[in-house]
Enzyme design. Structure first.
Site, PDB file in Angstrom:
ATOM      1  N   VAL A 116      -0.965  -2.397  -5.779  1.00 40.78           N
ATOM      2  CA  VAL A 116      -1.166  -1.545  -5.101  1.00 40.78           C
ATOM      3  C   VAL A 116      -1.146  -2.222  -3.764  1.00 40.78           C
ATOM      4  O   VAL A 116      -1.587  -3.281  -3.290  1.00 40.78           O
ATOM      5  CB  VAL A 116      -1.324  -0.776  -5.114  1.00 40.78           C
ATOM      6  CG1 VAL A 116      -1.479   0.150  -6.087  1.00 40.78           C
ATOM      7  CG2 VAL A 116      -3.722  -0.625  -5.224  1.00 40.78           C
ATOM      8  N   SER A 117      -0.905  -1.546  -2.741  1.00 37.30           N
ATOM      9  CA  SER A 117      -1.175  -2.264  -1.602  1.00 37.30           C
ATOM     10  C   SER A 117      -1.615  -1.630   0.040  1.00 37.30           C
ATOM     11  O   SER A 117      -1.154  -0.328  -0.027  1.00 37.30           O
ATOM     12  CB  SER A 117       0.295  -2.909  -1.131  1.00 37.30           C
ATOM     13  OG  SER A 117       0.276  -3.339   0.639  1.00 37.30           O
ATOM     14  N   LYS A 118      -2.712  -1.576   0.061  1.00 39.68           N
ATOM     15  CA  LYS A 118      -2.859  -1.459   1.333  1.00 39.68           C
ATOM     16  C   LYS A 118      -2.653  -0.790   2.711  1.00 39.68           C
ATOM     17  O   LYS A 118      -2.409  -0.522   3.801  1.00 39.68           O
ATOM     18  CB  LYS A 118      -4.660  -0.939   1.612  1.00 39.68           C
ATOM     19  CG  LYS A 118      -5.593  -0.961   0.584  1.00 39.68           C
ATOM     20  CD  LYS A 118      -6.896  -1.538   0.748  1.00 39.68           C
ATOM     21  CE  LYS A 118      -8.021  -1.373   0.204  1.00 39.68           C
ATOM     22  NZ  LYS A 118     -10.046  -1.752   0.876  1.00 39.68           N
ATOM     23  N   ASP A 176       0.670  -1.240   3.448  1.00 37.92           N
ATOM     24  CA  ASP A 176       2.113   0.321   3.415  1.00 37.92           C
ATOM     25  C   ASP A 176       1.035   1.235   2.662  1.00 37.92           C
ATOM     26  O   ASP A 176       2.169   3.078   2.784  1.00 37.92           O
ATOM     27  CB  ASP A 176       3.242  -0.108   2.468  1.00 37.92           C
ATOM     28  CG  ASP A 176       2.574  -0.677   1.451  1.00 37.92           C
ATOM     29  OD1 ASP A 176       1.693   0.078   0.381  1.00 37.92           O
ATOM     30  OD2 ASP A 176       3.973  -0.543   0.279  1.00 37.92           O
TER      31      ASP A 176
END
Length: 204
Positions: free
Chosen positions: A8-10, A12
């Site tokens: 997961v990417s903070k 985006d």
């Protein structure tokens, strides 16, 4: 065997891996061969990536949804893929700007070769800037490297203090902001200046 990695990417705002999971499963990855890292405040805290890379074997292919899910930066990415290539493992990117990368094909290897060349170019630029900066500093009378911890004033204080029988070396080091090793490199236990101490007092 196909192995998938998700993160997961903070950046985006996506706090789930549902989209990545669906894409990897559609590409043929078995659900039991999926590795997932959750968002973390530490850039290097990715235990599932470590486990994934260890689990890969010769002939396997690692699949990621986007290139930015795998590497922290270009250099890190190049190092990972170089290691995979040495172990006979392929990399395939499903979407995004790195979708042309598939190191199991000739054209995909060529694309990644361009990435590797850019990373090498970046390293050379940093090296050249560092050398140029040091040369410019020397031209202005400054030397590169870490600044001296010992100053002329500290050396004089250390010499005077060490010459007194009641001096507590630990307290003196705290006052000067240096380690015992640094202190003794400049001044002897009896307060006599050593070579490094003389250099501090005579340097301009």
């Amino acid at each position: 065997m196909l192995v998938g990695y998700m993160r997961v990417s903070k950046a985006d705002g996506s706090q789930t891996t549902d989209l990545q999971r669906d894409a990897l499963l559609a590409a043929g990855v078995d659900p039991d061969a999926l590795y997932e890292d959750k968002a973390s405040g530490k850039k290097d805290d990715r235990p599932q990536l470590t486990a994934c890379l260890k689990a890969l074997r010769d002939g396997d292919t690692l699949l990621v949804w986007k290139l930015d899910r795998l590497g922290r930066d270009l250099r890190h990415l190049v190092n990972i893929v170089h290691d995979l290539t040495q172990r006979g493992i392929g990399l395939k990117v499903l979407t995004g700007q790195g979708a042309a990368i598939d190191t199991t094909t000739a054209s995909g290897k060529l694309v990644f070769g361009i990435f590797a060349a850019l990373a090498e170019y970046e390293r050379e630029l940093i090296s050249e800037r560092t050398i140029a900066g040091l040369a410019a500093a020397r031209a202005r009378g400054r030397k590169g490297g870490r600044p001296f911890k010992m100053t002329p004033a500290k050396v004089r204080l250390a010499a005077a203090s060490m010459g007194k029988p009641g001096t507590n070396v630990t307290d003196l080091c705290k006052e000067l902001g240096v380690t015992r090793q640094t202190l003794y490199r400049h001044v002897s236990p009896t307060g006599e200046l050593r070579d490094d101490g003389h250099k501090i007092l005579t340097r301009r």
